[in-house]
Design an enzyme around this catalytic site. Structure first.
Site, PDB file in Angstrom:
ATOM      1  N   HIS A 125     -21.239  14.934  -0.132  1.00 40.96           N
ATOM      2  CA  HIS A 125     -21.465  16.065  -1.038  1.00 40.96           C
ATOM      3  C   HIS A 125     -21.127  15.730  -2.479  1.00 40.96           C
ATOM      4  O   HIS A 125     -20.438  14.753  -2.764  1.00 40.96           O
ATOM      5  CB  HIS A 125     -20.658  17.288  -0.582  1.00 40.96           C
ATOM      6  CG  HIS A 125     -19.168  17.122  -0.674  1.00 40.96           C
ATOM      7  ND1 HIS A 125     -18.464  17.307  -1.838  1.00 40.96           N
ATOM      8  CD2 HIS A 125     -18.257  16.796   0.274  1.00 40.96           C
ATOM      9  CE1 HIS A 125     -17.176  17.109  -1.614  1.00 40.96           C
ATOM     10  NE2 HIS A 125     -17.023  16.787  -0.338  1.00 40.96           N
ATOM     11  N   CYS A 155     -14.061  13.726   3.387  1.00 42.94           N
ATOM     12  CA  CYS A 155     -15.481  13.747   3.022  1.00 42.94           C
ATOM     13  C   CYS A 155     -15.836  12.540   2.159  1.00 42.94           C
ATOM     14  O   CYS A 155     -14.964  11.823   1.672  1.00 42.94           O
ATOM     15  CB  CYS A 155     -15.812  15.020   2.244  1.00 42.94           C
ATOM     16  SG  CYS A 155     -15.913  16.501   3.274  1.00 42.94           S
TER      17      CYS A 155
END
Length: 180
Positions: A125, A155
């Site tokens: 992301h 992440c």
């Protein structure tokens, strides 16, 4: 006659309402693609090198894109292995699974482009709150724009332009290989 017509309109209206609910976007106003186009041929691969803090996109074995990234900090490392993108959301909001009293807590965070590759909230992301990516950014580092920061919660984050490109390029099913 009028009562039957009102009943028919009521039933038709209810069916139309339920049908519309099936196609609504999620409550946060996000677009979620969980079964859209898929890469079943395996021609697209996202390679994540944790040592170099670099992501490379391959199509048909050829490099088509590369970007520096920021990955998981000590104690919340990015998992190593082979995965596949199974969800795409744009935009979305991430909510901390930790309570506000936890050192790992983060406030609700707007994300423009997110591709989930491991259940439990592991995404590729964008991260607007970082301006530095690459080697050393997965640990405690001084971001030139935002000051002292740590790596992610597991992440794989990247600049907005890179996340947008990846989101548009990688269909559901794209392989994600993560290694040291």
């Amino acid at each position: 006659m009028i009562n039957k017509q009102v009943a028919r309109i009521g039933v038709v209206g209810m069916v139309a309402f339920l049908f519309a609910m099936l196609f609504m976007v999620s409550p946060a106003g996000t677009f979620s693609a969980r079964a859209a186009t898929t890469d079943t041929g395996g021609s697209k691969v996202i390679d994540v090198n944790l040592t170099q803090q670099k992501l490379t996109a391959f199509e048909g074995g050829k490099v088509v894109y590369t970007t520096l990234i920021l990955t998981g900090r000590a104690g919340l490392q990015t998992p190593v292995g082979t995965y596949h993108v199974f969800a795409k959301e744009s935009p979305t909001t991430f909510y901390s699974p930790w309570p506000a009293t936890s050192p790992n807590y983060y406030p609700p965070t707007h994300i423009n482009y997110a591709l989930e590759w491991k259940a439990g909230g592991y995404f590729l992301h964008d991260s607007w709150w970082h301006s530095a990516y690459g080697p050393g950014t997965n640990g405690w580092h001084d971001d030139p724009t935002y000051g002292w920061q740590d790596g992610s919660h597991g992440c794989i984050s990247m600049p907005n332009v890179a996340a947008q490109w990846l989101y548009n390029w990688a269909p559901i099913g794209t392989m994600v290989q993560i290694h040291s």
